[in-house]
Write a protein that holds these residues in place. Structure first.
Motif, PDB file in Angstrom:
ATOM      1  N   ALA A 128       0.835  -1.205   0.000  1.00  0.00           N
ATOM      2  CA  ALA A 128       0.000   0.000   0.000  1.00  0.00           C
ATOM      3  C   ALA A 128       0.866   1.251   0.000  1.00  0.00           C
ATOM      4  O   ALA A 128       1.908   1.307   0.650  1.00  0.00           O
ATOM      5  N   SER A 129       0.426   2.245  -0.749  1.00  0.00           N
ATOM      6  CA  SER A 129       1.127   3.531  -0.766  1.00  0.00           C
ATOM      7  C   SER A 129       0.125   4.640  -0.509  1.00  0.00           C
ATOM      8  O   SER A 129      -1.073   4.496  -0.758  1.00  0.00           O
ATOM      9  N   GLU A 130       0.623   5.770  -0.003  1.00  0.00           N
ATOM     10  CA  GLU A 130      -0.246   6.883   0.350  1.00  0.00           C
ATOM     11  C   GLU A 130       0.433   8.195  -0.007  1.00  0.00           C
ATOM     12  O   GLU A 130       1.621   8.381   0.252  1.00  0.00           O
ATOM     13  N   THR A 131      -0.322   9.072  -0.650  1.00  0.00           N
ATOM     14  CA  THR A 131       0.157  10.424  -0.913  1.00  0.00           C
ATOM     15  C   THR A 131      -0.187  11.294   0.290  1.00  0.00           C
ATOM     16  O   THR A 131      -1.361  11.484   0.615  1.00  0.00           O
ATOM     17  N   LEU A 132       0.858  11.785   0.954  1.00  0.00           N
ATOM     18  CA  LEU A 132       0.637  12.514   2.196  1.00  0.00           C
ATOM     19  C   LEU A 132       0.326  13.984   1.964  1.00  0.00           C
ATOM     20  O   LEU A 132      -0.470  14.575   2.685  1.00  0.00           O
ATOM     21  N   PHE A 133       0.952  14.588   0.971  1.00  0.00           N
ATOM     22  CA  PHE A 133       0.784  16.012   0.760  1.00  0.00           C
ATOM     23  C   PHE A 133       0.427  16.288  -0.694  1.00  0.00           C
ATOM     24  O   PHE A 133       1.289  16.364  -1.551  1.00  0.00           O
ATOM     25  N   ASP A 134      -0.855  16.381  -0.966  1.00  0.00           N
ATOM     26  CA  ASP A 134      -1.322  16.739  -2.289  1.00  0.00           C
ATOM     27  C   ASP A 134      -1.740  18.199  -2.229  1.00  0.00           C
ATOM     28  O   ASP A 134      -2.903  18.527  -2.006  1.00  0.00           O
ATOM     29  N   THR A 135      -0.767  19.097  -2.388  1.00  0.00           N
ATOM     30  CA  THR A 135      -1.027  20.521  -2.174  1.00  0.00           C
ATOM     31  C   THR A 135      -0.670  21.343  -3.406  1.00  0.00           C
ATOM     32  O   THR A 135       0.165  20.951  -4.227  1.00  0.00           O
ATOM     33  N   VAL A 136      -1.311  22.494  -3.521  1.00  0.00           N
ATOM     34  CA  VAL A 136      -1.032  23.467  -4.562  1.00  0.00           C
ATOM     35  C   VAL A 136      -0.925  24.823  -3.884  1.00  0.00           C
ATOM     36  O   VAL A 136      -1.869  25.271  -3.238  1.00  0.00           O
ATOM     37  N   HIS A 137       0.246  25.460  -3.994  1.00  0.00           N
ATOM     38  CA  HIS A 137       0.485  26.734  -3.325  1.00  0.00           C
ATOM     39  C   HIS A 137       0.234  26.630  -1.821  1.00  0.00           C
ATOM     40  O   HIS A 137      -0.242  27.574  -1.187  1.00  0.00           O
ATOM     41  N   GLY A 138       0.540  25.483  -1.241  1.00  0.00           N
ATOM     42  CA  GLY A 138       0.359  25.281   0.189  1.00  0.00           C
ATOM     43  C   GLY A 138      -1.037  24.905   0.593  1.00  0.00           C
ATOM     44  O   GLY A 138      -1.292  24.609   1.766  1.00  0.00           O
ATOM     45  N   LEU A 139      -1.974  24.892  -0.346  1.00  0.00           N
ATOM     46  CA  LEU A 139      -3.361  24.534  -0.071  1.00  0.00           C
ATOM     47  C   LEU A 139      -3.628  23.094  -0.504  1.00  0.00           C
ATOM     48  O   LEU A 139      -3.064  22.639  -1.506  1.00  0.00           O
ATOM     49  N   PRO A 140      -4.482  22.368   0.226  1.00  0.00           N
ATOM     50  CA  PRO A 140      -4.867  21.042  -0.258  1.00  0.00           C
ATOM     51  C   PRO A 140      -5.564  21.188  -1.610  1.00  0.00           C
ATOM     52  O   PRO A 140      -6.219  22.198  -1.882  1.00  0.00           O
ATOM     53  N   ALA A 141      -5.404  20.191  -2.473  1.00  0.00           N
ATOM     54  CA  ALA A 141      -5.925  20.284  -3.838  1.00  0.00           C
ATOM     55  C   ALA A 141      -7.423  20.567  -3.877  1.00  0.00           C
ATOM     56  O   ALA A 141      -7.909  21.301  -4.746  1.00  0.00           O
ATOM     57  N   THR A 142      -8.173  20.005  -2.922  1.00  0.00           N
ATOM     58  CA  THR A 142      -9.619  20.243  -2.898  1.00  0.00           C
ATOM     59  C   THR A 142      -9.931  21.715  -2.659  1.00  0.00           C
ATOM     60  O   THR A 142     -10.840  22.281  -3.277  1.00  0.00           O
ATOM     61  N   ALA A 143      -9.174  22.344  -1.755  1.00  0.00           N
ATOM     62  CA  ALA A 143      -9.388  23.765  -1.465  1.00  0.00           C
ATOM     63  C   ALA A 143      -8.960  24.627  -2.640  1.00  0.00           C
ATOM     64  O   ALA A 143      -9.656  25.582  -3.015  1.00  0.00           O
ATOM     65  N   GLU A 144      -7.837  24.299  -3.242  1.00  0.00           N
ATOM     66  CA  GLU A 144      -7.327  25.091  -4.360  1.00  0.00           C
ATOM     67  C   GLU A 144      -8.297  25.079  -5.538  1.00  0.00           C
ATOM     68  O   GLU A 144      -8.502  26.106  -6.201  1.00  0.00           O
ATOM     69  N   SER A 145      -8.916  23.933  -5.796  1.00  0.00           N
ATOM     70  CA  SER A 145      -9.861  23.847  -6.911  1.00  0.00           C
ATOM     71  C   SER A 145     -11.089  24.720  -6.661  1.00  0.00           C
ATOM     72  O   SER A 145     -11.657  25.297  -7.594  1.00  0.00           O
ATOM     73  N   ILE A 146     -11.499  24.837  -5.405  1.00  0.00           N
ATOM     74  CA  ILE A 146     -12.636  25.695  -5.048  1.00  0.00           C
ATOM     75  C   ILE A 146     -12.281  27.163  -5.260  1.00  0.00           C
ATOM     76  O   ILE A 146     -13.088  27.959  -5.752  1.00  0.00           O
ATOM     77  N   LEU A 147     -11.056  27.528  -4.901  1.00  0.00           N
ATOM     78  CA  LEU A 147     -10.663  28.937  -4.860  1.00  0.00           C
ATOM     79  C   LEU A 147     -10.248  29.508  -6.207  1.00  0.00           C
ATOM     80  O   LEU A 147     -10.044  30.724  -6.318  1.00  0.00           O
ATOM     81  N   ARG A 148     -10.125  28.677  -7.227  1.00  0.00           N
ATOM     82  CA  ARG A 148      -9.686  29.193  -8.529  1.00  0.00           C
ATOM     83  C   ARG A 148     -10.591  30.305  -9.040  1.00  0.00           C
ATOM     84  O   ARG A 148     -10.129  31.275  -9.642  1.00  0.00           O
ATOM     85  N   ASN A 149     -11.891  30.160  -8.829  1.00  0.00           N
ATOM     86  CA  ASN A 149     -12.836  31.163  -9.317  1.00  0.00           C
ATOM     87  C   ASN A 149     -12.787  32.462  -8.524  1.00  0.00           C
ATOM     88  O   ASN A 149     -13.357  33.473  -8.957  1.00  0.00           O
ATOM     89  N   TRP A 150     -12.120  32.430  -7.363  1.00  0.00           N
ATOM     90  CA  TRP A 150     -12.032  33.628  -6.525  1.00  0.00           C
ATOM     91  C   TRP A 150     -10.672  34.296  -6.641  1.00  0.00           C
ATOM     92  O   TRP A 150     -10.437  35.339  -6.024  1.00  0.00           O
ATOM     93  N   ARG A 151      -9.805  33.733  -7.433  1.00  0.00           N
ATOM     94  CA  ARG A 151      -8.436  34.241  -7.505  1.00  0.00           C
ATOM     95  C   ARG A 151      -8.325  35.457  -8.406  1.00  0.00           C
ATOM     96  O   ARG A 151      -8.928  35.507  -9.478  1.00  0.00           O
ATOM     97  N   ARG A 152      -7.535  36.433  -7.960  1.00  0.00           N
ATOM     98  CA  ARG A 152      -7.258  37.604  -8.773  1.00  0.00           C
ATOM     99  C   ARG A 152      -5.784  37.595  -9.132  1.00  0.00           C
ATOM    100  O   ARG A 152      -4.931  37.446  -8.259  1.00  0.00           O
ATOM    101  N   ILE A 153      -5.502  37.772 -10.394  1.00  0.00           N
ATOM    102  CA  ILE A 153      -4.122  37.774 -10.866  1.00  0.00           C
ATOM    103  C   ILE A 153      -3.794  39.160 -11.390  1.00  0.00           C
ATOM    104  O   ILE A 153      -4.476  39.669 -12.277  1.00  0.00           O
ATOM    105  N   SER A 154      -2.750  39.768 -10.841  1.00  0.00           N
ATOM    106  CA  SER A 154      -2.334  41.102 -11.297  1.00  0.00           C
ATOM    107  C   SER A 154      -1.628  40.986 -12.637  1.00  0.00           C
ATOM    108  O   SER A 154      -0.795  40.110 -12.852  1.00  0.00           O
ATOM    109  N   ILE A 155      -2.005  41.875 -13.527  1.00  0.00           N
ATOM    110  CA  ILE A 155      -1.397  41.878 -14.871  1.00  0.00           C
ATOM    111  C   ILE A 155      -0.554  43.126 -15.027  1.00  0.00           C
ATOM    112  O   ILE A 155      -0.994  44.219 -14.726  1.00  0.00           O
TER     113      ILE A 155
END
Length: 217
Positions: free
Chosen positions: A190-217
């Motif tokens: 058995a294997s386990e992925t311990l840290f599935d993160t994006v920018h320090g956030l868990p992947a589930t949270a990051e996917s939720i927040l994409r629509n709220w993200r503001r990117i400076s141009i």
């Protein structure tokens, strides 16, 4: 556009201790200090990732006139505007309106956001193009959401933002004591992925927040 917070948020955490303890099915108060720190850490991480503040505050923002009818303010949603001035002169409330609260658009009525002006050789006044010159316009307004832990009114923070915060806090708490350098572990077959993160956030949270993200141009 320079911005100053004149009335800070009563509470800026994006979820509450009660909600987190319910999610984790914790009844004791032993871990409360750690959970409070986790909530603050998760809220700050979400704020940084999204490039915006969510908690309701009163701010004063100054900007250069664009010569157009609309201006996009920094903080959203706009709840109300309490003061507007140009070069120190108060502008009446009947001359502007909130065109789009969520987008932060303030519109002049039958007028424009007058371009900033300078004097050429201290004699002739001339309008500068948008983005140049000094910040002649000043607007004081209330923006943001009432967060779950605030006592200033009924919460208005969208539930998906709170869910992202909850998932982040849970990942912090459940992985406490783990080696942050360890990404995977294997026990037998058995294997386990311990840290599935994006920018320090868990992947589930990051996917939720994409629509709220503001990117400076």
């Amino acid at each position: 556009m320079p911005l100053t917070v004149t009335v800070p948020a009563v509470n800026s955490e994006l979820t509450s201790l009660i909600r987190i303890k319910g999610e984790l099915e914790i009844t004791a108060s032993t871990d409360d200090p750690q959970l409070v720190d986790n909530i603050r850490e998760a809220s700050a991480l979400i704020k940084a990732y999204c490039g915006r503040d969510f908690a309701r505050e009163t701010v004063t923002e100054t900007f250069v006139g664009s010569g157009m009818v609309d201006v996009c303010l920094t903080r959203t949603p706009i709840i109300s505007v309490s003061a507007l001035s140009y070069d120190g002169t108060t502008i009446g409330s009947t001359t502007f309106e909130i065109q789009d609260s969520e987008a932060g658009i303030l519109r002049r009525i039958d007028n424009i956001w007058t371009n900033s002006e300078y004097r050429r050789q201290n004699i002739e006044r001339y309008a500068l193009p948008s983005g140049a010159g000094k910040n002649n316009w000043s607007v004081t307004y209330v923006s943001g959401y009432i967060t779950p832990g605030s006592t200033s009114g009924q919460r208005t923070l969208p539930f998906d933002i709170e869910r992202a915060c909850i998932e982040t806090v849970k990942s912090f708490y459940l992985r406490r004591g783990d080696d942050p350098r360890l990404k995977h572990q294997r026990t037998g077959d058995a294997s386990e992925t311990l840290f599935d993160t994006v920018h320090g956030l868990p992947a589930t949270a990051e996917s939720i927040l994409r629509n709220w993200r503001r990117i400076s141009i």
